[in-house]
Scaffold this active site. Sequence first.
Site, short mmCIF file in Angstrom:
data_model
loop_
_atom_site.label_atom_id
_atom_site.label_comp_id
_atom_site.label_asym_id
_atom_site.label_seq_id
_atom_site.Cartn_x
_atom_site.Cartn_y
_atom_site.Cartn_z
N VAL A 102 22.63 -80.53 -33.48
CA VAL A 102 21.95 -81.26 -34.57
C VAL A 102 20.46 -80.89 -34.62
CG1 VAL A 102 23.59 -83.18 -34.47
CG2 VAL A 102 21.51 -83.25 -33.04
N HIS A 118 28.31 -81.98 -36.74
CA HIS A 118 27.86 -83.30 -36.26
C HIS A 118 26.57 -83.75 -36.94
CE1 HIS A 118 30.35 -82.66 -32.34
NE2 HIS A 118 31.08 -83.13 -33.34
N CYS A 129 20.93 -98.29 -48.18
CA CYS A 129 20.62 -97.80 -49.53
C CYS A 129 20.61 -96.28 -49.61
CB CYS A 129 19.24 -98.33 -49.96
SG CYS A 129 17.87 -97.57 -49.06
N1 APR Z 1 24.26 -70.37 -22.26
C1 APR Z 1 25.57 -70.62 -22.50
N2 APR Z 1 26.19 -71.77 -22.16
C2 APR Z 1 25.45 -72.70 -21.55
C3 APR Z 1 24.06 -72.53 -21.26
C4 APR Z 1 23.48 -71.31 -21.64
N3 APR Z 1 22.19 -71.03 -21.40
N4 APR Z 1 23.61 -73.65 -20.63
C5 APR Z 1 24.66 -74.50 -20.56
N5 APR Z 1 25.76 -73.94 -21.10
C6 APR Z 1 27.11 -74.50 -21.25
C7 APR Z 1 27.50 -75.55 -20.24
O1 APR Z 1 28.06 -74.90 -19.09
C8 APR Z 1 28.57 -76.33 -21.02
O2 APR Z 1 29.84 -75.69 -20.91
O3 APR Z 1 27.13 -75.16 -22.51
C9 APR Z 1 28.09 -76.23 -22.47
C10 APR Z 1 27.42 -77.51 -22.96
O4 APR Z 1 28.41 -78.51 -23.01
P1 APR Z 1 28.01 -79.97 -23.54
O5 APR Z 1 26.74 -80.41 -22.89
O6 APR Z 1 29.24 -80.82 -23.42
O7 APR Z 1 27.65 -79.73 -25.08
P2 APR Z 1 28.66 -79.59 -26.30
O8 APR Z 1 29.92 -78.91 -25.89
O9 APR Z 1 27.89 -79.00 -27.41
O10 APR Z 1 28.98 -81.14 -26.65
C11 APR Z 1 29.78 -81.35 -27.80
O11 APR Z 1 29.45 -83.73 -27.49
O12 APR Z 1 28.06 -85.44 -26.96
C12 APR Z 1 28.67 -84.78 -28.02
O13 APR Z 1 27.89 -84.69 -30.21
C13 APR Z 1 27.63 -84.18 -28.93
O14 APR Z 1 27.78 -82.11 -30.17
C14 APR Z 1 27.92 -82.70 -28.88
C15 APR Z 1 29.36 -82.66 -28.42
#
Ligand code: APR
Length: 244
Positions: A102, A118, A129
């Site tokens: 987001v 999202h 409103c």
């Molecule tokens: N490069 C690639 N991957 C990475 C990096 C990086 N530099 N740093 C972290 N990661 C990986 C982590 O290992 C993990 O697998 O990115 C992933 C992040 O996972 P989450 O924190 O769960 O994020 P996301 O999958 O986008 O969450 C989905 O959950 O909380 C809700 O709405 C929120 O959109 C979000 C949704």
Amino acid sequence: MEDYKKVAGLIKERGYAVAFTGAGISVDSGIPAFRGGQGLWEKYDPMEYAHIGAFHSNPGKVWIMLRDMSRVIFESKPSPAHKALSDLESMGYLKAIITQNVDGLHQIAGNSNIIEYHGNHWQLVCLNCATRVALAPEVVSAMPYPMCDRCMLPLKPDVVFFGEGIPMKAMIRANEEANNCKVLIIIGTSGVVYPAAEIPYMAKSNGAVIVEINMDPSPFTSSITDHFFKGSASDVLPEIMGYF
Ligand code: APR
């Protein structure tokens, strides 16, 4: 690395790539991911701070997390991975980005066909409103929360909280791209939140080749991923771009 060259060749020959991105692509932009060691949900319980019920019952508390998130987003800028996806669109290979993020960084990096599954944190909305207010430091500093001038009710970022539905237009467009794409590049997502996490499976069932870039394996890795790159998106994507 041979695999970078192989994936670049795949994207060139198949010609219709779509990226599916998560918080991991923005970690190198200074925005913590949600899950894992330094994750936002380690600091704030999502059910207390990111559920629509919590927003209605205690907006002041939810705005503590939202203010924190806003400050991090204000400081952030596109990572090399965001820029690589912008270049891939400019070359005509990347047709869309479906993002769970987001933070608006794909727009800032220059991509144009972005599906925000999202929502977007840069717009605040009044649930009564429908007035919209652009996010800005002076807006988020209002205590206990930013308020609609007309309704005197709390403003909410135009993002999907837990307990809310996905914007219909975003869902329809994302499903279309999952069915159109020949290569799906999954970047930085733990793949545990639905219905977003259905998208890669839809792409796979339509015959797309699945490329995944992640610091850790996800549920996709052992089930549908054809080419897995363990590492930071900011390191891996520029390497792949080196073969265009
Ligand atoms: N490069 C690639 N991957 C990475 C990096 C990086 N530099 N740093 C972290 N990661 C990986 C982590 O290992 C993990 O697998 O990115 C992933 C992040 O996972 P989450 O924190 O769960 O994020 P996301 O999958 O986008 O969450 C989905 O959950 O909380 C809700 O709405 C929120 O959109 C979000 C949704």
